[in-house]
Scaffold this motif. Structure first.
Motif, PDB file in Angstrom:
ATOM      1  N   ILE A  89      49.111 117.008  11.185  1.00 14.13           N
ATOM      2  CA  ILE A  89      48.557 118.379  11.582  1.00 14.13           C
ATOM      3  C   ILE A  89      47.254 117.874  12.483  1.00 14.13           C
ATOM      4  O   ILE A  89      46.201 117.154  11.943  1.00 14.13           O
ATOM      5  CB  ILE A  89      48.227 119.353  10.508  1.00 14.13           C
ATOM      6  CG1 ILE A  89      49.585 119.645   9.723  1.00 14.13           C
ATOM      7  CG2 ILE A  89      47.592 120.624  10.965  1.00 14.13           C
ATOM      8  CD1 ILE A  89      49.469 120.559   8.536  1.00 14.13           C
ATOM      9  N   VAL A  90      47.200 118.610  13.632  1.00 14.27           N
ATOM     10  CA  VAL A  90      45.940 118.609  14.539  1.00 14.27           C
ATOM     11  C   VAL A  90      45.065 120.070  14.136  1.00 14.27           C
ATOM     12  O   VAL A  90      45.379 120.982  14.643  1.00 14.27           O
ATOM     13  CB  VAL A  90      46.049 118.404  16.033  1.00 14.27           C
ATOM     14  CG1 VAL A  90      44.749 118.233  16.758  1.00 14.27           C
ATOM     15  CG2 VAL A  90      46.848 117.179  15.990  1.00 14.27           C
ATOM     16  N   GLU A  91      43.902 119.730  13.663  1.00 12.27           N
ATOM     17  CA  GLU A  91      42.971 120.949  13.464  1.00 12.27           C
ATOM     18  C   GLU A  91      41.879 120.895  14.577  1.00 12.27           C
ATOM     19  O   GLU A  91      40.892 120.201  14.745  1.00 12.27           O
ATOM     20  CB  GLU A  91      42.234 120.624  12.073  1.00 12.27           C
ATOM     21  CG  GLU A  91      43.050 120.994  11.073  1.00 12.27           C
ATOM     22  CD  GLU A  91      42.213 120.764   9.679  1.00 12.27           C
ATOM     23  OE1 GLU A  91      42.651 121.202   8.613  1.00 12.27           O
ATOM     24  OE2 GLU A  91      40.933 120.511   9.674  1.00 12.27           O
ATOM     25  N   LYS A  92      42.035 121.982  15.393  1.00 11.50           N
ATOM     26  CA  LYS A  92      41.255 122.075  16.555  1.00 11.50           C
ATOM     27  C   LYS A  92      39.870 122.643  16.269  1.00 11.50           C
ATOM     28  O   LYS A  92      40.060 123.795  15.696  1.00 11.50           O
ATOM     29  CB  LYS A  92      41.972 123.060  17.655  1.00 11.50           C
ATOM     30  CG  LYS A  92      43.194 122.242  18.173  1.00 11.50           C
ATOM     31  CD  LYS A  92      43.864 123.065  19.157  1.00 11.50           C
ATOM     32  CE  LYS A  92      43.205 123.426  20.455  1.00 11.50           C
ATOM     33  NZ  LYS A  92      44.123 124.206  21.254  1.00 11.50           N
ATOM     34  N   ARG A  93      38.908 122.053  16.110  1.00 12.08           N
ATOM     35  CA  ARG A  93      37.568 122.431  15.806  1.00 12.08           C
ATOM     36  C   ARG A  93      36.394 122.704  16.734  1.00 12.08           C
ATOM     37  O   ARG A  93      36.741 122.028  17.869  1.00 12.08           O
ATOM     38  CB  ARG A  93      37.099 121.711  14.318  1.00 12.08           C
ATOM     39  CG  ARG A  93      38.047 121.671  13.358  1.00 12.08           C
ATOM     40  CD  ARG A  93      37.559 120.814  12.343  1.00 12.08           C
ATOM     41  NE  ARG A  93      38.358 121.158  10.865  1.00 12.08           N
ATOM     42  CZ  ARG A  93      38.297 121.924  10.023  1.00 12.08           C
ATOM     43  NH1 ARG A  93      36.998 122.750  10.273  1.00 12.08           N
ATOM     44  NH2 ARG A  93      39.064 122.055   8.909  1.00 12.08           N
ATOM     45  N   PRO A  94      35.462 123.386  16.699  1.00 17.21           N
ATOM     46  CA  PRO A  94      34.476 123.437  17.837  1.00 17.21           C
ATOM     47  C   PRO A  94      33.854 121.975  17.980  1.00 17.21           C
ATOM     48  O   PRO A  94      33.279 121.951  19.513  1.00 17.21           O
ATOM     49  CB  PRO A  94      33.478 124.698  17.124  1.00 17.21           C
ATOM     50  CG  PRO A  94      34.263 125.387  16.044  1.00 17.21           C
ATOM     51  CD  PRO A  94      35.071 124.226  15.329  1.00 17.21           C
ATOM     52  N   ARG A 209      39.172 115.752  21.101  1.00 15.75           N
ATOM     53  CA  ARG A 209      40.472 116.255  21.181  1.00 15.75           C
ATOM     54  C   ARG A 209      41.407 115.827  22.184  1.00 15.75           C
ATOM     55  O   ARG A 209      42.535 115.602  21.563  1.00 15.75           O
ATOM     56  CB  ARG A 209      40.359 117.705  22.172  1.00 15.75           C
ATOM     57  CG  ARG A 209      41.443 118.777  22.141  1.00 15.75           C
ATOM     58  CD  ARG A 209      41.116 120.226  22.118  1.00 15.75           C
ATOM     59  NE  ARG A 209      40.399 120.570  20.949  1.00 15.75           N
ATOM     60  CZ  ARG A 209      39.891 121.641  21.007  1.00 15.75           C
ATOM     61  NH1 ARG A 209      39.925 122.693  21.927  1.00 15.75           N
ATOM     62  NH2 ARG A 209      39.031 122.088  19.810  1.00 15.75           N
ATOM     63  N   ASP A 210      41.163 115.174  23.326  1.00 14.26           N
ATOM     64  CA  ASP A 210      41.995 114.205  24.048  1.00 14.26           C
ATOM     65  C   ASP A 210      42.659 113.223  23.109  1.00 14.26           C
ATOM     66  O   ASP A 210      43.802 112.955  23.004  1.00 14.26           O
ATOM     67  CB  ASP A 210      41.496 113.784  25.065  1.00 14.26           C
ATOM     68  CG  ASP A 210      41.463 114.949  26.220  1.00 14.26           C
ATOM     69  OD1 ASP A 210      41.713 116.093  26.131  1.00 14.26           O
ATOM     70  OD2 ASP A 210      40.338 114.723  27.158  1.00 14.26           O
ATOM     71  N   VAL A 211      41.836 112.537  22.399  1.00 20.20           N
ATOM     72  CA  VAL A 211      42.304 111.460  21.479  1.00 20.20           C
ATOM     73  C   VAL A 211      43.044 112.112  20.305  1.00 20.20           C
ATOM     74  O   VAL A 211      43.892 111.232  19.811  1.00 20.20           O
ATOM     75  CB  VAL A 211      40.939 110.705  20.920  1.00 20.20           C
ATOM     76  CG1 VAL A 211      41.222 109.478  19.963  1.00 20.20           C
ATOM     77  CG2 VAL A 211      40.165 110.116  22.044  1.00 20.20           C
ATOM     78  N   ALA A 212      42.716 113.138  19.712  1.00 21.42           N
ATOM     79  CA  ALA A 212      43.224 113.663  18.726  1.00 21.42           C
ATOM     80  C   ALA A 212      44.789 113.873  19.100  1.00 21.42           C
ATOM     81  O   ALA A 212      45.903 113.506  18.177  1.00 21.42           O
ATOM     82  CB  ALA A 212      42.854 115.152  18.197  1.00 21.42           C
ATOM     83  N   LYS A 213      44.991 114.385  20.353  1.00 20.37           N
ATOM     84  CA  LYS A 213      46.362 114.600  20.808  1.00 20.37           C
ATOM     85  C   LYS A 213      47.244 113.361  20.718  1.00 20.37           C
ATOM     86  O   LYS A 213      48.249 113.159  20.283  1.00 20.37           O
ATOM     87  CB  LYS A 213      46.507 115.388  21.952  1.00 20.37           C
ATOM     88  CG  LYS A 213      45.995 116.837  21.993  1.00 20.37           C
ATOM     89  CD  LYS A 213      46.045 117.513  23.106  1.00 20.37           C
ATOM     90  CE  LYS A 213      45.521 118.931  22.873  1.00 20.37           C
ATOM     91  NZ  LYS A 213      45.439 119.885  24.349  1.00 20.37           N
ATOM     92  N   SER A 214      46.783 112.503  21.331  1.00 18.00           N
ATOM     93  CA  SER A 214      47.310 110.875  21.863  1.00 18.00           C
ATOM     94  C   SER A 214      47.528 110.256  20.296  1.00 18.00           C
ATOM     95  O   SER A 214      48.604 109.771  20.142  1.00 18.00           O
ATOM     96  CB  SER A 214      46.523 110.354  22.704  1.00 18.00           C
ATOM     97  OG  SER A 214      45.262 109.952  22.266  1.00 18.00           O
ATOM     98  N   LEU A 215      46.473 110.460  19.563  1.00 17.88           N
ATOM     99  CA  LEU A 215      46.680 109.887  18.337  1.00 17.88           C
ATOM    100  C   LEU A 215      47.775 110.183  17.441  1.00 17.88           C
ATOM    101  O   LEU A 215      48.555 109.613  16.949  1.00 17.88           O
ATOM    102  CB  LEU A 215      45.382 109.833  17.490  1.00 17.88           C
ATOM    103  CG  LEU A 215      45.461 109.520  15.864  1.00 17.88           C
ATOM    104  CD1 LEU A 215      45.776 108.193  15.758  1.00 17.88           C
ATOM    105  CD2 LEU A 215      44.017 109.699  15.276  1.00 17.88           C
ATOM    106  N   ALA A 216      47.894 111.679  17.396  1.00 13.14           N
ATOM    107  CA  ALA A 216      49.005 112.456  16.737  1.00 13.14           C
ATOM    108  C   ALA A 216      50.309 111.935  17.000  1.00 13.14           C
ATOM    109  O   ALA A 216      51.373 111.876  16.339  1.00 13.14           O
ATOM    110  CB  ALA A 216      48.875 113.777  16.793  1.00 13.14           C
TER     111      ALA A 216
END
Length: 285
Positions: A89-94, A209-216
């Motif tokens: 799960i990716v939590e999009k935070r401020p 955010r960009d890293v979070a998506k690729s990591l997931a």
């Protein structure tokens, strides 16, 4: 012989998302755990179910005040459980996003092989800076939950103010570590309880955010290489071990009864179970 564990059916998971009861696996849902999605959550749910999506994206933690929980995260965890996959799960935070990698949905007696695969083949190989941060956090959690594993050096050394502050922070964090990988795995819960009755086993990564998506996505792709036969083998091995321990305890109890020994039977059983400790991950493997 494969050890059977509780698994929801995908049809029941979909029914729960509409607030309906499960039909094929009784006990999958609960009135105490929210699963019914609203319109905006269903859009994210449908995106996560697409072939090759690999992970769920939510705003902040996905918490909905009116439901006192996150229906979207709960139902996604149910789906991952049904598919025998880890939950991502990716939590999009401020400020910075969070990637939550939950291994509990594998329902395996010892998940260290799969945890280390993600740490080494994804984080260490592709995100070395994040790997260092995550490893430090995981080791700190293990030190807090298993203080006997920590090397404190000279016990006679006086505790400094900084040491005292650190110890206090660790005590405060202990209550927040229910989902730590350093906790023992509850084999009974894995076998018999729906996923909302099984504690999460999380690696949490904070990143842009960009890293979070690729990591997931990288984590998801690596998880597709997990050997399900290895999970079956580990569960069978652990199950057989528990049967032998129970049999030994029964034999010891019968021997004490036949001999009429004047002993404290409760203390004897506790002594016999000392070797049946929790499974602790060795991060240095």
């Amino acid at each position: 012989m494969k050890v059977k564990v509780f698994r929801p059916h995908l049809d029941d998971v979909e029914r729960l998302s509409y607030g309906k009861g499960a039909k094929k696996q009784r006990g999958t849902g609960s009135r105490m755990v929210c699963h019914r999605l609203n319109q905006s959550e269903r859009i994210l749910w449908d995106m996560a179910k697409k072939q090759g999506a690999g992970y769920l994206t939510v705003r902040n933690s996905g918490y909905r005040r009116t439901r006192k929980g996150s229906p979207l995260c709960n139902i996604y965890r149910q789906r991952c459980d049904a598919l025998e996959e880890i939950s991502i799960i990716v939590e999009k935070r401020p400020d910075v996003d969070k990637v939550l990698i939950d291994f509990s949905t594998l329902r395996v007696a010892n998940d260290s092989t799969f945890v280390l695969a993600i740490l080494d083949r994804v984080l260490r190989a592709k995100y070395p800076d994040l790997h260092r941060e995550v490893t430090l956090i995981l080791k700190e959690e293990e030190d807090i939950l298993n203080p006997k594993n920590r090397d404190d050096g000279d016990d006679t050394k006086l505790e400094t103010e900084a040491d005292a502050d650190k110890r206090q922070r660790q005590l405060q964090r202990r209550a927040l570590l229910e989902t730590s990988l350093a906790n023992p795995i509850d084999w009974d819960a894995i076998r018999n309880k729906p996923i909302w009755g099984v504690k999460e086993r999380l690696i949490t990564v904070s990143c842009d955010r960009d890293v979070a998506k690729s990591l997931a996505m990288d984590v998801y792709k690596e998880s597709q290489n997990f050997d399900m036969l290895e999970i079956d083998r580990l569960n069978k091995e652990h199950h057989d071990k528990m049967i032998l321990i129970d049999a030994d305890n029964d034999d010891d109890g019968n021997a004490n009864a036949d001999a009429g020994a004047d002993v404290d039977v409760l203390n004897d059983k506790n002594d016999d179970n000392d070797d049946n400790g929790s499974l602790v991950i060795d991060w240095d493997d």
